[in-house]
Structure formats: C-alpha cells, structure tokens
Design a protein around this motif. Structure first.
Motif, PDB file in Angstrom:
ATOM      1  N   SER A 108       0.467  -1.211  -0.390  1.00  0.00           N
ATOM      2  CA  SER A 108       0.182   0.192   0.177  1.00  0.00           C
ATOM      3  C   SER A 108       1.205   1.370  -0.038  1.00  0.00           C
ATOM      4  CB  SER A 108      -0.578  -0.207   1.428  1.00  0.00           C
ATOM      5  OG  SER A 108      -1.853  -1.133   0.877  1.00  0.00           O
ATOM      6  N   PHE A 109       1.817   1.033   0.991  1.00  0.00           N
ATOM      7  CA  PHE A 109       2.504   2.383   1.071  1.00  0.00           C
ATOM      8  C   PHE A 109       3.597   2.332  -0.232  1.00  0.00           C
ATOM      9  CE2 PHE A 109       2.192   2.454   6.066  1.00  0.00           C
ATOM     10  CZ  PHE A 109       1.602   3.437   5.576  1.00  0.00           C
ATOM     11  N   SER A 110       3.602   1.655  -1.039  1.00  0.00           N
ATOM     12  CA  SER A 110       4.691   1.768  -2.692  1.00  0.00           C
ATOM     13  C   SER A 110       3.924   2.272  -3.595  1.00  0.00           C
ATOM     14  CB  SER A 110       4.942   0.262  -2.863  1.00  0.00           C
ATOM     15  OG  SER A 110       5.736  -0.015  -4.266  1.00  0.00           O
ATOM     16  N   PHE A 111       2.265   1.776  -3.855  1.00  0.00           N
ATOM     17  CA  PHE A 111       1.357   2.559  -4.444  1.00  0.00           C
ATOM     18  C   PHE A 111       1.430   3.767  -4.040  1.00  0.00           C
ATOM     19  CE2 PHE A 111      -0.569  -1.491  -5.946  1.00  0.00           C
ATOM     20  CZ  PHE A 111       0.245  -1.942  -6.481  1.00  0.00           C
ATOM     21  N   MET A 112       1.270   4.102  -2.774  1.00  0.00           N
ATOM     22  CA  MET A 112       0.861   5.365  -2.886  1.00  0.00           C
ATOM     23  C   MET A 112       2.254   6.038  -2.970  1.00  0.00           C
ATOM     24  SD  MET A 112      -0.882   5.902   1.501  1.00  0.00           S
ATOM     25  CE  MET A 112      -0.736   3.883   2.252  1.00  0.00           C
ATOM     26  N   ILE A 146      -6.849  15.571  -3.091  1.00  0.00           N
ATOM     27  CA  ILE A 146      -5.521  14.811  -3.874  1.00  0.00           C
ATOM     28  C   ILE A 146      -4.919  13.656  -3.161  1.00  0.00           C
ATOM     29  CG2 ILE A 146      -3.103  14.896  -4.957  1.00  0.00           C
ATOM     30  CD1 ILE A 146      -4.846  17.525  -6.274  1.00  0.00           C
ATOM     31  N   GLY A 147      -4.549  14.465  -1.476  1.00  0.00           N
ATOM     32  CA  GLY A 147      -4.226  12.838  -0.445  1.00  0.00           C
ATOM     33  C   GLY A 147      -4.782  11.977  -0.159  1.00  0.00           C
ATOM     34  N   LEU A 148      -6.089  12.461  -0.442  1.00  0.00           N
ATOM     35  CA  LEU A 148      -7.359  10.822   0.251  1.00  0.00           C
ATOM     36  C   LEU A 148      -7.151  10.768  -1.205  1.00  0.00           C
ATOM     37  CD1 LEU A 148      -9.489  13.338   2.706  1.00  0.00           C
ATOM     38  CD2 LEU A 148      -8.196  11.906   2.897  1.00  0.00           C
ATOM     39  N   ALA A 149      -6.992  10.642  -2.295  1.00  0.00           N
ATOM     40  CA  ALA A 149      -7.290   9.624  -3.288  1.00  0.00           C
ATOM     41  C   ALA A 149      -5.953   9.010  -3.649  1.00  0.00           C
ATOM     42  CB  ALA A 149      -7.908  10.879  -4.621  1.00  0.00           C
ATOM     43  N   VAL A 150      -5.205   9.746  -3.168  1.00  0.00           N
ATOM     44  CA  VAL A 150      -4.016   8.239  -3.293  1.00  0.00           C
ATOM     45  C   VAL A 150      -4.558   7.170  -2.513  1.00  0.00           C
ATOM     46  CG1 VAL A 150      -1.887   8.277  -3.156  1.00  0.00           C
ATOM     47  CG2 VAL A 150      -2.590  10.345  -4.305  1.00  0.00           C
ATOM     48  N   VAL A 151      -4.480   7.720  -1.040  1.00  0.00           N
ATOM     49  CA  VAL A 151      -5.054   6.745  -0.285  1.00  0.00           C
ATOM     50  C   VAL A 151      -6.070   5.815  -0.476  1.00  0.00           C
ATOM     51  CG1 VAL A 151      -5.400   6.851   2.150  1.00  0.00           C
ATOM     52  CG2 VAL A 151      -3.664   8.033   1.686  1.00  0.00           C
ATOM     53  N   THR A 155      -5.768   1.823  -0.964  1.00  0.00           N
ATOM     54  CA  THR A 155      -6.468   0.335  -0.129  1.00  0.00           C
ATOM     55  C   THR A 155      -7.252  -0.260  -0.877  1.00  0.00           C
ATOM     56  OG1 THR A 155      -5.836   2.351   1.503  1.00  0.00           O
ATOM     57  CG2 THR A 155      -7.594   0.873   1.980  1.00  0.00           C
ATOM     58  N   VAL A 156      -7.873   0.746  -2.266  1.00  0.00           N
ATOM     59  CA  VAL A 156      -8.912  -0.042  -3.097  1.00  0.00           C
ATOM     60  C   VAL A 156      -7.956  -1.232  -3.591  1.00  0.00           C
ATOM     61  CG1 VAL A 156     -10.696  -0.787  -4.412  1.00  0.00           C
ATOM     62  CG2 VAL A 156     -10.896   1.492  -2.971  1.00  0.00           C
ATOM     63  N   MET A 157      -7.180  -1.004  -3.932  1.00  0.00           N
ATOM     64  CA  MET A 157      -6.703  -1.519  -5.429  1.00  0.00           C
ATOM     65  C   MET A 157      -5.195  -3.019  -4.451  1.00  0.00           C
ATOM     66  SD  MET A 157      -6.786  -0.487  -7.944  1.00  0.00           S
ATOM     67  CE  MET A 157      -5.564  -1.738  -8.740  1.00  0.00           C
ATOM     68  N   PHE A 203      -2.247  -6.403 -13.126  1.00  0.00           N
ATOM     69  CA  PHE A 203      -3.427  -5.785 -13.143  1.00  0.00           C
ATOM     70  C   PHE A 203      -3.068  -4.567 -11.643  1.00  0.00           C
ATOM     71  CE2 PHE A 203      -7.516  -3.620 -11.924  1.00  0.00           C
ATOM     72  CZ  PHE A 203      -7.834  -3.327 -12.273  1.00  0.00           C
ATOM     73  N   ALA A 204      -2.706  -4.816 -11.051  1.00  0.00           N
ATOM     74  CA  ALA A 204      -2.447  -3.161 -10.044  1.00  0.00           C
ATOM     75  C   ALA A 204      -1.323  -2.798 -10.120  1.00  0.00           C
ATOM     76  CB  ALA A 204      -2.489  -3.692  -8.817  1.00  0.00           C
ATOM     77  N   ILE A 205      -0.129  -4.032 -10.860  1.00  0.00           N
ATOM     78  CA  ILE A 205       0.401  -2.754 -11.241  1.00  0.00           C
ATOM     79  C   ILE A 205       0.583  -2.097 -12.110  1.00  0.00           C
ATOM     80  CG2 ILE A 205       3.298  -3.466 -12.130  1.00  0.00           C
ATOM     81  CD1 ILE A 205       3.366  -6.140 -10.356  1.00  0.00           C
ATOM     82  N   VAL A 206      -0.446  -2.268 -13.602  1.00  0.00           N
ATOM     83  CA  VAL A 206      -0.415  -1.783 -15.006  1.00  0.00           C
ATOM     84  C   VAL A 206      -0.940  -0.001 -13.822  1.00  0.00           C
ATOM     85  CG1 VAL A 206      -1.549  -1.600 -16.489  1.00  0.00           C
ATOM     86  CG2 VAL A 206       0.322  -3.388 -15.975  1.00  0.00           C
ATOM     87  N   VAL A 207      -2.154  -0.689 -12.606  1.00  0.00           N
ATOM     88  CA  VAL A 207      -3.179   0.537 -13.101  1.00  0.00           C
ATOM     89  C   VAL A 207      -2.235   1.731 -12.011  1.00  0.00           C
ATOM     90  CG1 VAL A 207      -5.102   1.013 -11.980  1.00  0.00           C
ATOM     91  CG2 VAL A 207      -5.131  -0.742 -12.927  1.00  0.00           C
ATOM     92  N   THR A 208      -1.182   1.161 -11.432  1.00  0.00           N
ATOM     93  CA  THR A 208      -0.740   1.871  -9.996  1.00  0.00           C
ATOM     94  C   THR A 208       1.011   2.568 -11.220  1.00  0.00           C
ATOM     95  OG1 THR A 208      -0.068   0.282  -9.418  1.00  0.00           O
ATOM     96  CG2 THR A 208      -1.496   1.667  -8.289  1.00  0.00           C
ATOM     97  N   TYR A 209       2.082   1.826 -10.906  1.00  0.00           N
ATOM     98  CA  TYR A 209       3.312   2.031 -11.332  1.00  0.00           C
ATOM     99  C   TYR A 209       2.903   1.995 -12.811  1.00  0.00           C
ATOM    100  CZ  TYR A 209       4.722  -0.440  -7.283  1.00  0.00           C
ATOM    101  OH  TYR A 209       4.561  -0.887  -6.220  1.00  0.00           O
ATOM    102  N   GLY A 210       1.958   1.703 -14.190  1.00  0.00           N
ATOM    103  CA  GLY A 210       2.412   1.512 -15.295  1.00  0.00           C
ATOM    104  C   GLY A 210       2.070   2.811 -15.600  1.00  0.00           C
ATOM    105  N   VAL A 211       0.650   3.603 -14.794  1.00  0.00           N
ATOM    106  CA  VAL A 211      -0.282   4.639 -15.044  1.00  0.00           C
ATOM    107  C   VAL A 211       0.210   5.959 -14.763  1.00  0.00           C
ATOM    108  CG1 VAL A 211      -2.566   5.622 -15.115  1.00  0.00           C
ATOM    109  CG2 VAL A 211      -2.643   3.730 -15.531  1.00  0.00           C
TER     110      VAL A 211
END
Length: 314
Positions: A108-112, A146-151, A155-157, A203-211
């Motif tokens: 989660s912290f990595s995605f955030m 923006i901060g809440l959207a990132v969290v 979390t959802v992912m 899918f999670a990696i592409v949607v976060t790191y990729g996008v």
C-alpha cells in the motif's frame, strides 16, 4: 514440519529469512540497517517539523513533500519490526495474519508513493505551465482531496490481496525469501493454481506504477515544451531547477522497481544474494534518500535545517 490451522491449509506461522548462510554475522549486518532506519526516521521527521513550524512553507510543493515524508515513514515502520527482529534478535517466525497485514501495508505504501509522485509532477506542471493560476488551482482543500484520493486508490487496489492469498493452500514450505512479507513471496509457497493472483497482481501494477509513470512522463514532456519556449536562458534553468528534486525522487523510486522486476523475470540464474539485496534497495532507498535530496536541493528546507543544527552547535 509446517504447522497448519485445523480449518485450512494455511500455516500458523511463516518463517522469515535474512541472508542465508550469514547468520553468524547478523549482529554486524544489523548496523547498516539501524543506520538506514535512523536516517529515514530523522530525515523525514525533520522535513515534517520544518514545514509544520513555518507558515510560509504551507504551500502546495511543501505539502506534497510532507505527504511523501509521511508515506516514507510508514514504509520504514512497516518493515522495521521484522527486519530488526530477524537480524538483531534472530526471531524469524511471524503469524500468518500478521504477515498478511505487513504485506498489505508494504504494498500500500509503495502504491501510495507512486501516486504522491504523480501529484508532485502535477504540482510542477501547474507551477511552470500555468504559474498565474497556481494558487487558484492547487488550493489547500484540493490538495487534501488529492491526498485522500491517493490513499483511497491504493487501499482499494490492495484490498483483494490478503483474500487472494488466504484462498491458496500452502503445503510445501512456510519459509519466505526475505525478512518481511511480500505478495509474490507468499504466493510462491502455494501448491495450487495462482493464475488469479498473477492476473490481479499484474493489473494492480499496471494501474498504479504503469499509469502513474506514464502521466509523470507526459507531465515532464509538457514542462519541457513550456521551458523551451522561455526566451531567457536563466529563467529556463530556474524553472528546470525546481524540478530536479522531484526527478531524483522519481528515479529513486522507479529505477529499483524496474531493476527488481527485470531481475525477477530474466535473472533466474543470478545469485540469490543479488535478488535479496535488490529487494532491500527497493524498500529502503527511497525513504532514506528522499529527505536528503529535498534537503539539499530545496533552498528553504536547506536553510532551516542549517539553522537548526547551527543553533544546536552554539
């Protein structure tokens, strides 16, 4: 023997691994880890305290920096109990559900962090391409959103990951490859079809790191276009200089991730020690170096840190 819960094929505990074969030197290996943790904690807390204490620094750029520091503290605290437990006290057992919780927080912290770096790229884009509307666009309520959207996104992912792991039977071994719990590591111990885990993980990696990385790149393409249209050479350098810290943070985050991914996919024959070291680099380098980079490159932070230590030395 692996001990299993009576109602499932899940081990009661997982066994963490430090550096196999180097157990006798763990008391020496602990020293660099302690240095890294102390540096990360002190550096990020110092940045937070400086921004908090000075009302003039309550600007979008510094508020996003605070988000990054909080996230880096979270990442460090997520790994600290098991890493120090393994190397300092030779305590390698971790309960199954505690391992799931640690896995969730680390990822989660990595995605955030990826999302925060994207937000900081947007901040630089607005500051350079539309400076007259900078304060109107990046208001404090909008920064909070923006901060809440990132969290929320992170979390959802990550929410399905623990459940995807819990559905897998573990019947071969309960020994993990690191001194902390990661999804690929836990998934690798399963003796069942892990296709769903692999697909959702990708899918999670592409949607976060990729996008996120794609939008960061697009932001800097637009920034470079704007900067190249500036007539004054000095103004160009000034504009680009405001982006140096962020570019360094992006590289510190994404380069280790790419290196770990490449090593995992194509470095099967590489020494196991290299895989372990790269995994530690991926988790430890950003929290340690981010506050150092921003403290060196951002004049306001640099000045205030210098004042703090000058006062202490008097």
């Amino acid at each position: 023997m692996v001990g299993f819960n009576s109602t499932s094929f899940q081990p009661a505990t997982f066994q963490l691994t430090g550096f196999p074969g180097q157990e006798a030197a763990y008391h020496w290996i602990t020293i660099p880890f302690l240095v890294l943790y102390v540096t990360a904690m002190v550096g990020n807390c110092l940045v937070l305290c400086i921004v908090w204490a000075d009302q003039r620094l309550h600007q979008p750029m510094y508020l996003f920096l605070c988000m990054l520091s909080v996230n880096d503290l979270g990442m460090s605290l997520s790994t600290l109990p098991t890493v120090l437990g393994t190397f300092l006290f030779h305590f390698t057992d971790i309960a199954f559900h505690a391992c799931l919780a640690q896995m969730f927080f680390i990822h989660s912290f990595s995605f955030m962090e990826s999302g925060i770096l994207l937000a900081m790229a947007f901040d630089r884009l607005v500051a350079i391409c539309n400076p007259l509307r900078y304060a109107a666009i990046l208001t404090h309520p909008r920064i909070v959103r923006i901060g809440l959207a990132v969290v929320f996104k992170s979390t959802v992912m990550l929410f399905p990951f623990p459940f995807l792991i819990k559905r897998l039977p573990v019947c071969r071994s309960n020994v993990l490859s690191h001194a902390y719990c990661l999804h690929p590591d836990m998934m690798g111990l399963a003796c069942a079809d892990t296709t769903i885990n692999n697909i959702y993980g990708l899918f999670a990696i592409v949607v976060t790191y990729g996008v996120d990385s794609l939008f960061i790149m697009l932001s800097y393409i637009m920034i470079l276009k704007t900067v190249l249209n500036i007539a004054s050479h000095e103004q160009r350098l000034t504009a680009l200089n405001t982006c140096v810290s962020h570019v360094c943070a992006v590289l510190l985050f994404y380069v280790p991730i790419i290196a770990v991914s490449v090593l995992h996919r194509f470095g099967k024959s590489a020494p196991r020690l290299l895989h372990i070291l790269m995994s530690y680099v991926y988790l430890f380098v950003p929290p340690v170096l981010n506050p150092i980079v921003y403290s060196v490159k951002m004049k306001e932070i640099h000045k205030r840190i210098f004042r703090v230590f000058s006062r202490d030395g008097m």
